[in-house]
Enzyme design. Structure first.
Site, PDB file in Angstrom:
ATOM      1  N   ASP A  78       0.779  -1.093   0.113  1.00 35.61           N
ATOM      2  CA  ASP A  78       0.293  -0.527   0.305  1.00 35.61           C
ATOM      3  C   ASP A  78       0.998   1.089   0.248  1.00 35.61           C
ATOM      4  OD1 ASP A  78       0.702  -0.669   2.791  1.00 35.61           O
ATOM      5  OD2 ASP A  78      -1.158  -1.013   3.482  1.00 35.61           O
ATOM      6  N   ASP A 100      -7.827  -3.544  14.591  1.00 33.98           N
ATOM      7  CA  ASP A 100      -9.044  -3.938  14.185  1.00 33.98           C
ATOM      8  C   ASP A 100      -9.071  -4.917  12.966  1.00 33.98           C
ATOM      9  OD1 ASP A 100      -7.542  -2.534  12.246  1.00 33.98           O
ATOM     10  OD2 ASP A 100      -8.733  -1.280  11.942  1.00 33.98           O
ATOM     11  N   HIS A 117      -7.211  -4.837  10.615  1.00 34.87           N
ATOM     12  CA  HIS A 117      -6.585  -4.857   9.081  1.00 34.87           C
ATOM     13  C   HIS A 117      -5.431  -5.170   8.577  1.00 34.87           C
ATOM     14  CE1 HIS A 117      -4.921  -0.800  10.975  1.00 34.87           C
ATOM     15  NE2 HIS A 117      -4.291  -1.348   9.564  1.00 34.87           N
ATOM     16  N   GLU A 151     -10.082  -1.540   5.977  1.00 37.75           N
ATOM     17  CA  GLU A 151     -10.893  -2.125   7.257  1.00 37.75           C
ATOM     18  C   GLU A 151     -12.097  -2.768   7.046  1.00 37.75           C
ATOM     19  OE1 GLU A 151      -9.194   0.133   9.701  1.00 37.75           O
ATOM     20  OE2 GLU A 151      -8.028   0.910   8.607  1.00 37.75           O
TER      21      GLU A 151
END
Ligand code: F6R
Length: 245
Positions: A67, A136, A138, A143
């Site tokens: 990314d 979380d 991801h 996400e």
């Protein structure tokens, strides 16, 4: 799914580096999918060390990073291009033309993402994808709630991500609001996936991702379905799954 327990961060880094090293030795012209973040830094350090000792050669390797922030040029100190050079590429012999990070400077997100998928395709797919995991769940910038079937795409960063990234930039206004990320589908198509995880703050999400339901609410849970998925974690990160492994 292979779960590899490590004593601590150094042990996790060495074990992960061993797996990457084996990949490069078995297939010198392999395609490595790489990640930024704090977790893999020790793995990169270990690989650099072995490179300096002459034990590993990256001269035929191609790398494809997960990314990049949309809107940052390569030479911006917070760009993932910069991070990867600072932590790895500047110290090993991956040829510069074999290094790929999404083009954050291209404002045309459709074009940037399409071109990135084309790079992955032309390289023949990813042999080994290295991943970290967010608290979380991801992976990359995918996400919770992100569709499993997406390839490289543009994401809006969540308010909490923007806030927490403010510490790396001068002010909240300077933090990029979007990023280009490989999608879950691109990640799942890698022939091998290697996740590194350390620290107590990841213990709950490790349990949910490995032993909970496979759901877009925990993006990393999809890795339960990957045919060749290995996770290397330290004692703290595996503290909530001790009885399950
Ligand atoms: C990195 C990435 C992220 C990180 C994740 C964990 O390229 O895409 O998904 O892997 O945020 O980050 P650390 O390792 O800093 O806990």
């Amino acid at each position: 799914m292979k779960i590899v327990s490590a004593k601590d961060y150094n042990d996790m880094s060495r074990k992960a580096a061993n797996i990457i090293s084996a990949q490069v030795i078995m297939k010198p012209g392999c395609v490595l999918g790489l990640a930024t973040g704090g977790t893999p830094v020790g793995t990169y350090k270990q690989l650099i060390d072995w490179y300096n000792k002459g034990d590993i050669d990256f001269s035929e390797v191609t790398t494809i990073n997960l990314d990049e922030y949309r809107g940052l040029k390569r030479d911006h100190e917070q760009s993932y291009w910069y991070f990867m050079h600072d932590n790895f590429f500047n110290y090993v012999n991956v040829p510069e033309e074999n290094i790929h990070v999404p083009d954050g400077a291209n404002p045309d997100s459709d074009e940037a993402c399409r071109e990135y998928e084309e790079i992955i395709r032309k390289a023949g797919g990813i042999d080994l994808q290295l991943l970290g995991i967010g608290t979380d769940g991801h992976i990359g910038f995918n996400e919770p709630g992100e569709a499993f079937e997406l390839r490289t795409h543009c994401v809006d960063l969540t308010e909490s991500t923007i806030k927490s990234n403010t510490r790396f930039f001068g002010s909240e206004g300077e933090v990029p609001k979007q990023a280009y990320t490989m999608g879950i589908k691109s990640i799942m198509q890698a022939r091998k996936v290697l996740m590194v995880v350390n620290g107590e703050n990841k213990a709950d999400i490790v349990k949910a991702a490995l032993f909970g339901p496979v759901t877009p609410e925990v993006p990393a849970s999809i890795l339960q379905m990957h045919p060749d998925f290995t996770i290397v974690g330290d004692e703290a990160a595996f503290s909530k799954i001790k009885d399950l492994i």
